[in-house]
Write a protein that holds these residues in place. Structure first.
Motif, mmCIF file in Angstrom:
data_model
loop_
_atom_site.group_PDB
_atom_site.id
_atom_site.type_symbol
_atom_site.label_atom_id
_atom_site.label_comp_id
_atom_site.label_asym_id
_atom_site.label_seq_id
_atom_site.Cartn_x
_atom_site.Cartn_y
_atom_site.Cartn_z
ATOM 1 N N LYS A 196 -13.089 81.807 80.291
ATOM 2 C CA LYS A 196 -12.314 82.494 81.321
ATOM 3 C C LYS A 196 -13.015 83.812 81.668
ATOM 4 N N HIS A 197 -13.180 84.068 82.968
ATOM 5 C CA HIS A 197 -13.814 85.289 83.476
ATOM 6 C C HIS A 197 -12.767 86.028 84.313
ATOM 7 N N PHE A 198 -12.414 87.257 83.912
ATOM 8 C CA PHE A 198 -11.410 88.043 84.635
ATOM 9 C C PHE A 198 -12.073 89.275 85.246
ATOM 10 N N PHE A 199 -11.594 89.670 86.432
ATOM 11 C CA PHE A 199 -12.116 90.835 87.135
ATOM 12 C C PHE A 199 -10.947 91.707 87.557
ATOM 13 N N PHE A 247 -11.988 83.193 87.239
ATOM 14 C CA PHE A 247 -12.372 81.786 87.334
ATOM 15 C C PHE A 247 -12.575 81.264 85.923
ATOM 16 N N VAL A 248 -12.523 79.945 85.793
ATOM 17 C CA VAL A 248 -12.664 79.281 84.492
ATOM 18 C C VAL A 248 -13.731 78.208 84.613
ATOM 19 N N ASP A 249 -14.661 78.222 83.656
ATOM 20 C CA ASP A 249 -15.589 77.096 83.560
ATOM 21 C C ASP A 249 -15.354 76.391 82.232
ATOM 22 N N GLU A 250 -15.435 75.062 82.288
ATOM 23 C CA GLU A 250 -15.247 74.235 81.099
ATOM 24 C C GLU A 250 -16.420 73.273 80.970
#
Length: 156
Positions: A97-100, A82-85
């Motif tokens: 950017k958060h990757f799992f 997911f991405v937060d801006e």
């Protein structure tokens, strides 16, 4: 225009489902943020993450000065990233950017933050003295808190 990047990886001994459940709940950001940040969620965190979600916080990132921080969850790919801006707040740009990824023995979490400071050259001058060390402190706290919550990763 100087854009900085912060890159972090952490492995946790939990399932992908557990990782996603924890990180896709915006209220858990309170748990993994240092107390001295004065972090308080104001609105928008009453549901699991979804594209277009607007979340408002109060945060005191530097010099104990409270600021409103408004982020938008712009992209969500279930159990992948997911991405937060930032829409309003202390940065001229904040794109996180958060990757799992499932790995033997747990989950790899990767964060990539691209950010720009306000105030042009003055922002660039304070970056190595105030901002960069503070961001590293925040991510170090998060790393330790996640180990406290989920345990130490031991690769298979």
């Amino acid at each position: 225009m100087k854009i900085y990047t912060l890159h972090s990886k952490q492995f946790l001994p939990i399932t992908l489902d557990e990782a996603w459940d924890f990180f896709s709940d915006p209220m858990n950001l309170n748990t993994i943020t240092p107390d001295d940040m004065g972090f308080k969620t104001l609105s928008g965190a009453d549901r699991k993450m979804y594209p277009g979600q607007i979340i408002q916080y109060i945060v005191t990132p530097l010099l104990n000065i409270p600021m409103k921080w408004v982020t938008e969850i712009t992209h969500v790919d279930h159990k992948k990233f997911f991405v937060d801006e930032q829409r309003f707040g202390p940065y001229a740009l904040w794109h996180h950017k958060h990757f799992f990824k499932e790995v033997p023995g747990g989950v790899e979490m990767e964060d990539i933050v691209d950010y720009k400071l306000p105030m042009g050259m003055l922002g660039q001058l304070v970056h190595p003295i105030l901002v960069k060390p503070r961001l590293h402190q925040i991510f170090d706290y998060r790393r330790k808190k996640l180990i406290e919550l989920f345990g130490e990763f031991k690769p298979e």
